[in-house]
Design a protein around this motif. Structure first.
Motif, PDB file in Angstrom:
ATOM      1  N   ALA A 176       0.811  -1.220   0.000  1.00 61.82           N
ATOM      2  CA  ALA A 176       0.000   0.000   0.000  1.00 61.82           C
ATOM      3  C   ALA A 176       0.843   1.269   0.000  1.00 61.82           C
ATOM      4  CB  ALA A 176      -0.935  -0.001   1.205  1.00 61.82           C
ATOM      5  N   ALA A 177       2.135   1.164   0.307  1.00 61.42           N
ATOM      6  CA  ALA A 177       3.011   2.335   0.306  1.00 61.42           C
ATOM      7  C   ALA A 177       3.376   2.784  -1.106  1.00 61.42           C
ATOM      8  CB  ALA A 177       4.279   2.038   1.102  1.00 61.42           C
ATOM      9  N   ARG A 178       3.039   2.010  -2.101  1.00 60.94           N
ATOM     10  CA  ARG A 178       3.358   2.363  -3.493  1.00 60.94           C
ATOM     11  C   ARG A 178       2.319   3.330  -4.047  1.00 60.94           C
ATOM     12  NH1 ARG A 178       6.929  -1.187  -6.603  1.00 60.94           N
ATOM     13  NH2 ARG A 178       7.972  -2.499  -5.079  1.00 60.94           N
ATOM     14  N   VAL A 179       2.318   4.524  -3.495  1.00 63.11           N
ATOM     15  CA  VAL A 179       1.348   5.533  -3.925  1.00 63.11           C
ATOM     16  C   VAL A 179       1.609   5.995  -5.355  1.00 63.11           C
ATOM     17  CG1 VAL A 179       0.830   6.315  -1.599  1.00 63.11           C
ATOM     18  CG2 VAL A 179       2.693   7.395  -2.866  1.00 63.11           C
ATOM     19  N   ASP A 180       2.762   5.658  -5.895  1.00 65.63           N
ATOM     20  CA  ASP A 180       3.077   6.023  -7.280  1.00 65.63           C
ATOM     21  C   ASP A 180       2.588   4.975  -8.281  1.00 65.63           C
ATOM     22  OD1 ASP A 180       4.868   4.004  -6.637  1.00 65.63           O
ATOM     23  OD2 ASP A 180       6.620   5.026  -7.484  1.00 65.63           O
ATOM     24  N   HIS A 181       2.035   3.864  -7.797  1.00 69.23           N
ATOM     25  CA  HIS A 181       1.522   2.759  -8.617  1.00 69.23           C
ATOM     26  C   HIS A 181       2.604   2.098  -9.467  1.00 69.23           C
ATOM     27  CE1 HIS A 181      -3.023   2.840  -8.249  1.00 69.23           C
ATOM     28  NE2 HIS A 181      -2.588   3.700  -7.351  1.00 69.23           N
ATOM     29  N   SER A 182       3.849   2.138  -9.015  1.00 68.78           N
ATOM     30  CA  SER A 182       4.903   1.412  -9.714  1.00 68.78           C
ATOM     31  C   SER A 182       4.748  -0.077  -9.417  1.00 68.78           C
ATOM     32  CB  SER A 182       6.280   1.909  -9.276  1.00 68.78           C
ATOM     33  OG  SER A 182       6.465   1.657  -7.898  1.00 68.78           O
ATOM     34  N   VAL A 183       5.330  -0.900 -10.260  1.00 70.06           N
ATOM     35  CA  VAL A 183       5.213  -2.350 -10.135  1.00 70.06           C
ATOM     36  C   VAL A 183       6.619  -2.941 -10.128  1.00 70.06           C
ATOM     37  CG1 VAL A 183       4.301  -4.450 -11.212  1.00 70.06           C
ATOM     38  CG2 VAL A 183       3.013  -2.317 -11.364  1.00 70.06           C
ATOM     39  N   SER A 184       6.797  -3.975  -9.298  1.00 65.68           N
ATOM     40  CA  SER A 184       8.061  -4.713  -9.280  1.00 65.68           C
ATOM     41  C   SER A 184       7.784  -6.169  -9.596  1.00 65.68           C
ATOM     42  CB  SER A 184       8.735  -4.635  -7.908  1.00 65.68           C
ATOM     43  OG  SER A 184       9.145  -3.332  -7.628  1.00 65.68           O
ATOM     44  N   VAL A 185       8.694  -6.763 -10.341  1.00 68.78           N
ATOM     45  CA  VAL A 185       8.640  -8.197 -10.614  1.00 68.78           C
ATOM     46  C   VAL A 185       9.838  -8.806  -9.894  1.00 68.78           C
ATOM     47  CG1 VAL A 185       8.742  -9.990 -12.384  1.00 68.78           C
ATOM     48  CG2 VAL A 185       7.554  -7.835 -12.863  1.00 68.78           C
ATOM     49  N   MET A 186       9.545  -9.736  -8.975  1.00 67.69           N
ATOM     50  CA  MET A 186      10.597 -10.409  -8.213  1.00 67.69           C
ATOM     51  C   MET A 186      10.638 -11.863  -8.670  1.00 67.69           C
ATOM     52  SD  MET A 186       9.647  -8.756  -4.508  1.00 67.69           S
ATOM     53  CE  MET A 186      11.205  -9.044  -3.685  1.00 67.69           C
ATOM     54  N   VAL A 187      11.752 -12.238  -9.306  1.00 62.76           N
ATOM     55  CA  VAL A 187      11.903 -13.608  -9.798  1.00 62.76           C
ATOM     56  C   VAL A 187      12.845 -14.367  -8.875  1.00 62.76           C
ATOM     57  CG1 VAL A 187      11.362 -13.063 -12.195  1.00 62.76           C
ATOM     58  CG2 VAL A 187      13.707 -12.842 -11.405  1.00 62.76           C
ATOM     59  N   GLY A 188      12.684 -15.688  -8.840  1.00 63.89           N
ATOM     60  CA  GLY A 188      13.497 -16.462  -7.914  1.00 63.89           C
ATOM     61  C   GLY A 188      13.798 -17.866  -8.386  1.00 63.89           C
ATOM     62  N   GLU A 189      14.025 -18.742  -7.415  1.00 62.66           N
ATOM     63  CA  GLU A 189      14.463 -20.110  -7.676  1.00 62.66           C
ATOM     64  C   GLU A 189      13.521 -20.894  -8.574  1.00 62.66           C
ATOM     65  OE1 GLU A 189      17.463 -21.436  -6.900  1.00 62.66           O
ATOM     66  OE2 GLU A 189      17.824 -19.371  -6.282  1.00 62.66           O
ATOM     67  N   ASN A 190      12.234 -20.827  -8.320  1.00 60.53           N
ATOM     68  CA  ASN A 190      11.264 -21.587  -9.106  1.00 60.53           C
ATOM     69  C   ASN A 190      10.569 -20.666 -10.109  1.00 60.53           C
ATOM     70  OD1 ASN A 190      11.873 -23.859  -7.551  1.00 60.53           O
ATOM     71  ND2 ASN A 190      10.327 -23.331  -6.045  1.00 60.53           N
ATOM     72  N   TYR A 191      11.373 -19.978 -10.898  1.00 57.06           N
ATOM     73  CA  TYR A 191      10.827 -19.060 -11.893  1.00 57.06           C
ATOM     74  C   TYR A 191       9.910 -19.832 -12.825  1.00 57.06           C
ATOM     75  CZ  TYR A 191      10.788 -15.952 -15.952  1.00 57.06           C
ATOM     76  OH  TYR A 191      10.403 -15.163 -17.010  1.00 57.06           O
ATOM     77  N   GLY A 192       8.644 -19.409 -12.908  1.00 63.52           N
ATOM     78  CA  GLY A 192       7.635 -20.139 -13.676  1.00 63.52           C
ATOM     79  C   GLY A 192       7.606 -19.838 -15.158  1.00 63.52           C
ATOM     80  N   GLY A 193       8.514 -19.036 -15.637  1.00 63.91           N
ATOM     81  CA  GLY A 193       8.561 -18.740 -17.059  1.00 63.91           C
ATOM     82  C   GLY A 193       7.809 -17.470 -17.428  1.00 63.91           C
ATOM     83  N   PHE A 194       7.921 -17.118 -18.702  1.00 64.16           N
ATOM     84  CA  PHE A 194       7.357 -15.896 -19.245  1.00 64.16           C
ATOM     85  C   PHE A 194       6.310 -16.269 -20.281  1.00 64.16           C
ATOM     86  CE2 PHE A 194       7.399 -12.236 -22.157  1.00 64.16           C
ATOM     87  CZ  PHE A 194       7.262 -11.196 -21.248  1.00 64.16           C
ATOM     88  N   ASN A 195       5.116 -15.727 -20.158  1.00 60.87           N
ATOM     89  CA  ASN A 195       4.032 -15.993 -21.103  1.00 60.87           C
ATOM     90  C   ASN A 195       4.094 -14.964 -22.229  1.00 60.87           C
ATOM     91  OD1 ASN A 195       1.704 -16.603 -22.472  1.00 60.87           O
ATOM     92  ND2 ASN A 195       0.314 -15.975 -20.830  1.00 60.87           N
ATOM     93  N   ALA A 196       4.791 -15.301 -23.289  1.00 59.32           N
ATOM     94  CA  ALA A 196       4.958 -14.376 -24.411  1.00 59.32           C
ATOM     95  C   ALA A 196       3.650 -14.128 -25.149  1.00 59.32           C
ATOM     96  CB  ALA A 196       6.010 -14.909 -25.371  1.00 59.32           C
ATOM     97  N   LYS A 197       2.643 -14.984 -24.934  1.00 60.29           N
ATOM     98  CA  LYS A 197       1.366 -14.838 -25.627  1.00 60.29           C
ATOM     99  C   LYS A 197       0.353 -14.021 -24.832  1.00 60.29           C
ATOM    100  CE  LYS A 197       1.922 -19.151 -28.132  1.00 60.29           C
ATOM    101  NZ  LYS A 197       1.394 -20.477 -28.390  1.00 60.29           N
ATOM    102  N   ALA A 198       0.762 -13.489 -23.686  1.00 59.67           N
ATOM    103  CA  ALA A 198      -0.152 -12.681 -22.861  1.00 59.67           C
ATOM    104  C   ALA A 198      -0.531 -11.417 -23.617  1.00 59.67           C
ATOM    105  CB  ALA A 198       0.505 -12.324 -21.535  1.00 59.67           C
ATOM    106  N   PRO A 199      -1.743 -10.916 -23.392  1.00 61.26           N
ATOM    107  CA  PRO A 199      -2.170  -9.685 -24.083  1.00 61.26           C
ATOM    108  C   PRO A 199      -1.338  -8.486 -23.617  1.00 61.26           C
ATOM    109  CG  PRO A 199      -3.787 -10.329 -22.438  1.00 61.26           C
ATOM    110  CD  PRO A 199      -2.773 -11.427 -22.498  1.00 61.26           C
ATOM    111  N   THR A 200      -1.081  -7.563 -24.535  1.00 63.00           N
ATOM    112  CA  THR A 200      -0.301  -6.363 -24.216  1.00 63.00           C
ATOM    113  C   THR A 200      -1.192  -5.177 -23.874  1.00 63.00           C
ATOM    114  OG1 THR A 200      -0.159  -5.807 -26.549  1.00 63.00           O
ATOM    115  CG2 THR A 200       1.683  -7.059 -25.617  1.00 63.00           C
ATOM    116  N   SER A 201      -2.490  -5.437 -23.702  1.00 63.34           N
ATOM    117  CA  SER A 201      -3.402  -4.384 -23.276  1.00 63.34           C
ATOM    118  C   SER A 201      -4.495  -4.988 -22.405  1.00 63.34           C
ATOM    119  CB  SER A 201      -4.009  -3.666 -24.477  1.00 63.34           C
ATOM    120  OG  SER A 201      -4.828  -4.549 -25.220  1.00 63.34           O
TER     121      SER A 201
END
Length: 181
Positions: free
Chosen positions: A130-155
């Motif tokens: 809730a402290a992210r009043v700027d609405h920024s987003v972080s992606v935290m990847v780790g040991e069991n990285y589940g992969g990247f969905n290249a087919k996800a919608p871009t909008s």
């Protein structure tokens, strides 16, 4: 100056000097206490309501990617994939926090920017900050990285304005990130 004038000057000057010194100490203590109890780090700039039309696209979203696992270069690899899909990646790095599966950090689970980013990471969870009043987003990847969905919608369809980080805002901290990934 007469002898009695000097005597009265000494009688008046000593308490005035002590009062001035006491005032300096009180003011110094007040400023010191204020500085000691102030929050650390840069203050987040609140988000700006932005009219993005009927859909929020990846081009409108700023995010950073951090690696919480032992795979070298994973944050940079994921950042390249996100950039190729139109996201604005503001920073990459490592975090001291050990991450098992991918975590998306945002202001709320139902924020449009969080939903759009999460679509690219099929086995991810959302951490609300809730402290992210700027609405920024972080992606935290780790040991069991589940992969990247290249087919996800871009909008993502939205109605009305969307609160997005100010173009001059500094990214929110996402743990103790270091420059290398």
């Amino acid at each position: 100056m007469t002898q009695s004038a000097r005597h009265y000057l000494k009688l008046v000057a000593t308490p005035i000097t002590l009062l001035v010194l006491l005032a300096i100490i009180v003011v110094g203590f007040w400023y010191g206490w204020k500085a000691l109890t102030a929050p650390f780090g840069p203050k987040a700039v609140p988000c700006v309501n932005t009219n993005v039309g009927k859909s929020l696209t990846t081009k409108s979203i700023q995010l950073d990617v951090v690696n919480g696992g032992h795979t070298r270069g994973l944050a940079k690899q994921v950042a390249k994939q996100l950039t190729a899909k139109g996201f604005s990646v503001t920073d990459t790095g490592n975090t001291d926090e050990r991450i098992k599966q991918t975590v998306i950090v945002g202001v709320a689970k139902d924020s449009p920017e969080v939903k759009l980013v999460q679509a690219f990471f099929p086995k991810s969870t959302v951490r609300v900050d809730a402290a992210r009043v700027d609405h920024s987003v972080s992606v935290m990847v780790g040991e069991n990285y589940g992969g990247f969905n290249a087919k996800a919608p871009t909008s993502l369809a939205v109605s009305g304005a969307v609160c997005l980080p100010s173009p001059s805002a500094t990214p929110s901290p996402s743990g103790s990130a270091t420059p290398a990934s």
